[in-house]
Write a protein that holds these residues in place. Structure first.
Motif, mmCIF file in Angstrom:
data_model
loop_
_atom_site.group_PDB
_atom_site.id
_atom_site.type_symbol
_atom_site.label_atom_id
_atom_site.label_comp_id
_atom_site.label_asym_id
_atom_site.label_seq_id
_atom_site.Cartn_x
_atom_site.Cartn_y
_atom_site.Cartn_z
ATOM 1 N N ARG A 4 0.846 -1.182 0.000
ATOM 2 C CA ARG A 4 0.000 0.000 0.000
ATOM 3 C C ARG A 4 0.891 1.245 0.000
ATOM 4 O O ARG A 4 2.003 1.222 0.517
ATOM 5 C CB ARG A 4 -0.904 0.039 1.237
ATOM 6 N N GLN A 121 -24.052 5.034 -12.558
ATOM 7 C CA GLN A 121 -23.578 3.943 -13.408
ATOM 8 C C GLN A 121 -24.299 3.893 -14.756
ATOM 9 O O GLN A 121 -23.862 3.158 -15.654
ATOM 10 C CB GLN A 121 -23.767 2.604 -12.685
ATOM 11 N N GLU A 173 -7.042 0.648 2.951
ATOM 12 C CA GLU A 173 -7.908 0.008 1.962
ATOM 13 C C GLU A 173 -7.800 0.637 0.581
ATOM 14 O O GLU A 173 -8.452 0.177 -0.366
ATOM 15 C CB GLU A 173 -9.359 0.029 2.446
ATOM 16 N N ASN A 175 -6.442 1.146 -2.944
ATOM 17 C CA ASN A 175 -5.702 0.373 -3.938
ATOM 18 C C ASN A 175 -5.653 1.195 -5.213
ATOM 19 O O ASN A 175 -6.683 1.406 -5.868
ATOM 20 C CB ASN A 175 -6.388 -0.973 -4.178
ATOM 21 N N GLU A 177 -4.778 0.556 -8.062
ATOM 22 C CA GLU A 177 -5.180 -0.150 -9.275
ATOM 23 C C GLU A 177 -6.698 -0.147 -9.449
ATOM 24 O O GLU A 177 -7.193 -0.436 -10.539
ATOM 25 C CB GLU A 177 -4.658 -1.587 -9.240
ATOM 26 N N LYS A 178 -7.422 0.177 -8.382
ATOM 27 C CA LYS A 178 -8.881 0.151 -8.435
ATOM 28 C C LYS A 178 -9.517 1.527 -8.231
ATOM 29 O O LYS A 178 -10.671 1.735 -8.601
ATOM 30 C CB LYS A 178 -9.421 -0.805 -7.377
ATOM 31 N N SER A 179 -8.791 2.454 -7.628
ATOM 32 C CA SER A 179 -9.345 3.771 -7.306
ATOM 33 C C SER A 179 -8.367 4.872 -7.683
ATOM 34 O O SER A 179 -7.149 4.648 -7.741
ATOM 35 C CB SER A 179 -9.661 3.869 -5.813
ATOM 36 N N CYS A 182 -8.123 9.475 -3.085
ATOM 37 C CA CYS A 182 -7.734 8.975 -1.766
ATOM 38 C C CYS A 182 -7.662 10.153 -0.800
ATOM 39 O O CYS A 182 -6.896 11.097 -1.023
ATOM 40 C CB CYS A 182 -6.388 8.264 -1.845
#
Length: 221
Positions: A4, A121, A173, A175, A177-179, A182
């Motif tokens: 992280r 979405q 939490e 990441n 690669e996903k978000s 921050c």
């Protein structure tokens, strides 16, 4: 094992926040106690890095009440009608899509309700943000989110003195690669700008965007 980033306010040179990836022991499981064991492990590993003394977890998993209060679901700011809303609700409700938005009714929803709204979405490609009649671009990628966080942080009396005790900030939490966004990074940016005497740039959208556009890549493995 897991990896992280930690975010280090940088007070010299062009880089405002240094991002350093840290490898540490991960304790699996959904319990808060397991998350906090992972945080302790992350911070212990980070403490071995040069210049890193104390690390604050800026999330609702933090052991520090101030760290808990820094998560985007609880950070509050003033909305267009003068009402209080969370950073998360402001961020989600300000999204502009090719086929709809901004869905400003989300300003009145809880953070979780706003984040889970189906329209986010089903409205096509994200094209930008609009908050209080001001349009924000998608680039730099996290600029609008960072501005919301810093706007909320500036309202918290005495917070900067507390944050100044720490040399780095984390979100166990997060990441990359996903978000993209921050809160811990935004907190580090807030501390950096404050200590550099550049916090006034957050009062001017153009100046703030220029500041972020001129940031060199700072990730250190």
């Amino acid at each position: 094992m897991a990896k992280r980033p930690i975010f280090i306010p940088n007070l010299d040179g062009p880089v405002l926040v240094k991002t350093v990836d840290v490898t540490f022991d991960w304790f699996s499981g959904p319990a808060l106690s397991q998350k906090q064991r992972s945080i302790d492990s992350l911070h212990a590993a980070a403490g071995k890095l040069a210049g890193v003394d104390k690390v604050l977890e800026a999330s609702n998993k933090s052991r520090d009440p101030q760290g808990v209060s820094l998560n985007a679901f609880d950070l509050m700011l003033t909305g267009p009608d003068g009402a209080e809303l969370s950073v998360e609700s402001a961020f989600q409700g300000s999204k502009v899509f090719a086929e709809g938005g901004p869905y400003t009714d989300l300003y009145g929803k809880s953070s979780l309700e706003a984040k889970r709204d189906e329209r986010l979405q089903n409205s096509g490609e994200l094209t930008g943000f609009r908050f209080m009649d001001v349009d924000w671009p998608l680039e730099p990628q996290t600029a609008f989110y960072d501005w919301l966080c810093i706007t909320a942080l500036k309202r918290k009396s005495g917070l900067l003195d507390h944050l100044a005790q720490y040399s780095a900030f984390s979100d166990v939490e997060f990441n990359a690669e996903k978000s993209l966004t921050c809160t811990a990074w935004a907190v580090a940016l807030y501390v950096s700008l404050s200590k550099r005497g550049q916090l006034a740039a957050t009062e001017d959208k153009a100046a703030f965007l220029d500041l972020l556009r001129n940031q060199p890549v700072s990730n250190t493995q």
